[in-house]
Design a protein around this motif. Structure first.
Motif, PDB file in Angstrom:
ATOM      1  N   LEU A   1      38.793  34.745  40.012  1.00 50.41           N
ATOM      2  CA  LEU A   1      39.635  34.670  38.815  1.00 50.41           C
ATOM      3  C   LEU A   1      41.059  35.118  39.137  1.00 50.41           C
ATOM      4  N   PRO A   2      42.026  34.779  38.277  1.00 51.50           N
ATOM      5  CA  PRO A   2      43.354  35.377  38.412  1.00 51.50           C
ATOM      6  C   PRO A   2      43.242  36.907  38.396  1.00 51.50           C
ATOM      7  N   GLU A   3      44.173  37.563  39.092  1.00 51.38           N
ATOM      8  CA  GLU A   3      44.066  39.016  39.251  1.00 51.38           C
ATOM      9  C   GLU A   3      43.947  39.744  37.909  1.00 51.38           C
ATOM     10  N   ALA A   4      44.709  39.318  36.908  1.00 50.61           N
ATOM     11  CA  ALA A   4      44.676  40.005  35.617  1.00 50.61           C
ATOM     12  C   ALA A   4      43.269  39.986  35.017  1.00 50.61           C
ATOM     13  N   ASP A   5      42.561  38.895  35.212  1.00 47.23           N
ATOM     14  CA  ASP A   5      41.197  38.797  34.678  1.00 47.23           C
ATOM     15  C   ASP A   5      40.231  39.648  35.488  1.00 47.23           C
ATOM     16  N   THR A   6      40.418  39.650  36.807  1.00 48.26           N
ATOM     17  CA  THR A   6      39.581  40.510  37.653  1.00 48.26           C
ATOM     18  C   THR A   6      39.788  41.975  37.260  1.00 48.26           C
ATOM     19  N   LEU A   7      41.051  42.358  37.027  1.00 47.76           N
ATOM     20  CA  LEU A   7      41.336  43.758  36.653  1.00 47.76           C
ATOM     21  C   LEU A   7      40.740  44.093  35.294  1.00 47.76           C
ATOM     22  N   SER A   8      40.883  43.189  34.351  1.00 52.17           N
ATOM     23  CA  SER A   8      40.378  43.476  33.017  1.00 52.17           C
ATOM     24  C   SER A   8      38.851  43.553  32.996  1.00 52.17           C
ATOM     25  N   GLN A   9      38.200  42.607  33.660  1.00 50.41           N
ATOM     26  CA  GLN A   9      36.727  42.647  33.667  1.00 50.41           C
ATOM     27  C   GLN A   9      36.215  43.766  34.577  1.00 50.41           C
ATOM     28  N   GLY A  10      36.943  44.019  35.666  1.00 53.22           N
ATOM     29  CA  GLY A  10      36.574  45.132  36.548  1.00 53.22           C
ATOM     30  C   GLY A  10      36.723  46.470  35.840  1.00 53.22           C
ATOM     31  N   THR A  11      37.732  46.589  34.976  1.00 58.35           N
ATOM     32  CA  THR A  11      37.920  47.815  34.195  1.00 58.35           C
ATOM     33  C   THR A  11      36.709  48.081  33.313  1.00 58.35           C
ATOM     34  N   THR A  12      36.192  47.041  32.682  1.00 57.95           N
ATOM     35  CA  THR A  12      35.007  47.190  31.830  1.00 57.95           C
ATOM     36  C   THR A  12      33.810  47.677  32.651  1.00 57.95           C
ATOM     37  N   LEU A  13      33.645  47.090  33.847  1.00 57.70           N
ATOM     38  CA  LEU A  13      32.513  47.482  34.690  1.00 57.70           C
ATOM     39  C   LEU A  13      32.660  48.927  35.174  1.00 57.70           C
ATOM     40  N   LEU A  14      33.881  49.279  35.606  1.00 62.16           N
ATOM     41  CA  LEU A  14      34.086  50.633  36.133  1.00 62.16           C
ATOM     42  C   LEU A  14      33.986  51.677  35.020  1.00 62.16           C
TER      43      LEU A  14
END
Ligand code: FE
Length: 208
Positions: A30-43
């Motif tokens: 995914l675009p970085e912003a989406d990876t960061l946003s979804q990764g934030t939820t996981l973390l």
């Protein structure tokens, strides 16, 4: 069973599920912003509980903050690191060069962003962000990559769980002095052995 400690030590289910979910996420490209946003939820879900990090990866060192590798993706797409801050310990001003997520597990830390001034120096940008357990901060070259992090507590150990979009201990990065000087560094890791997330023999029914 999945959310409680076992007699043999801390439950590693949470961390195993986290790295599996991260692998699925980065695989999507995914675009970085989406990876960061979804990764934030996981973390945020991972650091919402403090019952899973084995003691070996919680140990401070009086000399300097510790960076324990917890998991490295086989293809170098991400790594997960336990940062352990002794009382009063702090990083120099530094960059990452890849995306990163910082999730507070125990204690508290302050992250101070830095920006280059017109004359080439580095100056604090805004107020420091104080992270408390459960909170997640993101960094990357596209959203702000230079900061200085410190243990917010003078008298106790703090621990944060970091995720980066590379095998961060092997990435060529830089530390900065406020006068603008720049020094290359590779952070490496404090540990030589990793937590075993993959022994499912005691609870094969919840293997995945
Ligand atoms: Fe950092």
């Amino acid at each position: 069973m999945g959310s409680t400690r076992t007699a043999g030590g801390p439950n590693t289910t949470r961390l195993r599920h986290f790295v599996q979910q991260l692998a699925t996420l980065v695989e999507r490209g995914l675009p970085e912003a989406d990876t960061l946003s979804q990764g934030t939820t996981l973390l945020a879900a991972l650091v919402a509980h403090d019952d899973w990090l084995p003691d070996a990866y919680t140990q401070p060192n009086p000399e300097r903050y510790q960076q324990y590798l917890l998991h490295a993706d086989a293809l170098g797409r991400f790594s997960v690191v336990s940062f352990v801050w002794g009382p009063g310990q702090a990083t120099p001003i530094h960059d990452h060069t890849v995306w990163g997520l910082i999730g507070m597990l125990r204690g508290a830390e302050d992250s101070q962003a830095y920006a280059r001034t017109p004359d080439g120096r580095w100056a604090p940008q805004g107020a420091p962000l104080r992270l408390h357990p459960g909170l997640v901060e993101a960094v990357s070259p596209s959203i702000g990559d230079v900061h200085r992090v410190s243990n917010a507590w003078e008298g106790q150990t703090s621990i944060s769980i970091h995720v980066y979009g590379a095998n961060i201990g092997a990435v060529q990065r830089s530390v900065y002095l406020e006068d603008g000087a720049k020094k290359p560094f590779i952070s490496g890791y404090s540990n030589t052995t990793l937590p075993n997330l993959w022994d499912l023999s005691r609870n094969p029914a919840t293997a995945a």
